[in-house]
Design an enzyme around this catalytic site. Sequence first.
Site, PDB file in Angstrom:
ATOM      1  N   GLN A  78       0.839  -1.139  -0.151  1.00 40.26           N
ATOM      2  CA  GLN A  78       0.156  -0.021   0.023  1.00 40.26           C
ATOM      3  C   GLN A  78       0.836   1.026   0.060  1.00 40.26           C
ATOM      4  O   GLN A  78       0.426   2.176  -0.348  1.00 40.26           O
ATOM      5  CB  GLN A  78      -0.890   0.109   1.246  1.00 40.26           C
ATOM      6  CG  GLN A  78      -1.804  -1.037   1.143  1.00 40.26           C
ATOM      7  CD  GLN A  78      -3.093  -0.936   0.321  1.00 40.26           C
ATOM      8  OE1 GLN A  78      -3.425   0.068  -0.223  1.00 40.26           O
ATOM      9  NE2 GLN A  78      -3.736  -2.127  -0.027  1.00 40.26           N
ATOM     10  N   CYS A  96      -9.801  -9.684   1.819  1.00 36.73           N
ATOM     11  CA  CYS A  96      -9.929 -11.214   2.282  1.00 36.73           C
ATOM     12  C   CYS A  96     -10.846 -11.134   3.450  1.00 36.73           C
ATOM     13  O   CYS A  96     -11.562 -12.367   3.962  1.00 36.73           O
ATOM     14  CB  CYS A  96      -8.645 -11.899   2.440  1.00 36.73           C
ATOM     15  SG  CYS A  96      -7.708 -11.146   3.771  1.00 36.73           S
TER      16      CYS A  96
HETATM   17  N1  PLP Z   1      -0.157  -6.540   1.631  1.00 33.19           N
HETATM   18  C1  PLP Z   1      -0.899  -5.923   1.783  1.00 33.19           C
HETATM   19  C2  PLP Z   1      -0.674  -4.701   2.699  1.00 33.19           C
HETATM   20  C3  PLP Z   1      -1.988  -5.806   0.951  1.00 33.19           C
HETATM   21  O1  PLP Z   1      -2.943  -4.929   0.929  1.00 33.19           O
HETATM   22  C4  PLP Z   1      -2.267  -6.780  -0.111  1.00 33.19           C
HETATM   23  C5  PLP Z   1      -3.566  -6.920  -0.728  1.00 33.19           C
HETATM   24  O2  PLP Z   1      -4.573  -6.417  -0.607  1.00 33.19           O
HETATM   25  C6  PLP Z   1      -1.300  -7.874  -0.092  1.00 33.19           C
HETATM   26  C7  PLP Z   1      -0.006  -7.814   0.793  1.00 33.19           C
HETATM   27  C8  PLP Z   1      -1.127  -9.034  -1.158  1.00 33.19           C
HETATM   28  O3  PLP Z   1      -1.031  -8.279  -2.364  1.00 33.19           O
HETATM   29  P1  PLP Z   1      -1.384  -9.399  -3.743  1.00 33.19           P
HETATM   30  O4  PLP Z   1      -2.740  -9.495  -3.866  1.00 33.19           O
HETATM   31  O5  PLP Z   1      -0.918  -8.425  -4.730  1.00 33.19           O
HETATM   32  O6  PLP Z   1      -0.774 -10.555  -3.520  1.00 33.19           O
END
Ligand code: PLP
Length: 399
Positions: free
Chosen positions: A197, A337
Amino acid sequence: MNRPEPQLHTAQAPKVRSVIYLDHHATTPIDPRVAQLVMQVMSEVYGNANSVEHTIGNAAALVVEQARTAVAHLVDAEPQHVHFTSGSTEAIHLAISHAIGVNRKVPLSVALSRVEHRAVIDTLIHAERLQLVEITWIDVDETAQIVLPSLESALHAGVELVCVMAANNEVGTLYPIPAISKLVHDAGATILVDATQGAGRMGLSCLDSEIDYLALSGHKLNGPKGVGALISPIYNPSEAYGLATSHSATPNVPGIAGLGEACRLMSLEGDAENRRQSLLRDRLETELLLRLPGVVVNGEIGNRLPNNLNFSALGAPNDVVIARLRDTVALSTGSACNSGAQSPSHVLSAMGLADELLDSCLRIGLGRQTTEADIDQAVETIATAIAEVRNLLSGAQND
Ligand code: PLP
């Protein structure tokens, strides 16, 4: 056996034009300039970037190298430290498997903040079940900020890897990565920074902070989905725990080109865009607070992502409000999620917020396409929905 014939679908997105999209922490729409480049590379630069014996392969390799430079530039890293992945989740997995692989003893001692993304938390909990790591939790305060003595005591106890995100995906709190990184390195440990983010939305320098592992993802930066990067001066795939290999798979050249272009645009336009979005966010926050009593803003107000607003509207359960807004304003209760699920946000729980604040929290994420008119319309629609839900529920209680 009568199996249905596989069908080719040209993606038919549901009619969503009329919906104001305020869920940019979940994902961002692709920038048309990025989409155009991805299309062009996909159709024209078809070589295998590993086939450098001929010019067709060389052209693809050049696209990958240009993207590598653009990604590195966004977070002030060396291009040769950029390892392309399918997104942040894979980058986090690679970093953790590498930290386990190079560790002198098993289990690896890992400290992580209680407000990390599930991509970090669930991976480490799984690794702990396999006895590959042992976990120490770092506490946060009521604004989701790291409690430094909690980190210091973990380091004092001999933790080897520390996982702290750059910016929180629910309440937007920004973390002091240079200071945390210094503490970690002074204690002889390594640091994994989930910058999914934060990249492009806050100052981040891999070189200055000597970040050991940093994860970022294209689809949070108006780039394509399914592509991201692990940026690490120490990562070496053949040292990682598991079925390590030095074979390099065929790179996703169009996706990598898109990630590179998204990072290039963010480097060029990010500062101005961040200022614009933070003004719009402030306008949204001020108007909602003016119109609605009983609203509490969650997070560290003066130290947030420019596009984040997380608030609780007391007496208005978030699932009911979101159901009412479904066709008009796209927002969420928390990380992608968690949304839709009934379990309360682990981030707000770790902040120690009361149940009524947890039950009524809403997360808004602004983006490049958000306009002033969107914000004014969103204020009306959200405020009306919350007032109606409160009325309905107080009516039901009086029945
Ligand atoms: N880390 C953070 C802070 C996130 O907001 C997200 C996705 O929402 C992820 C990791 C996972 O990212 P990705 O969906 O690109 O694997």
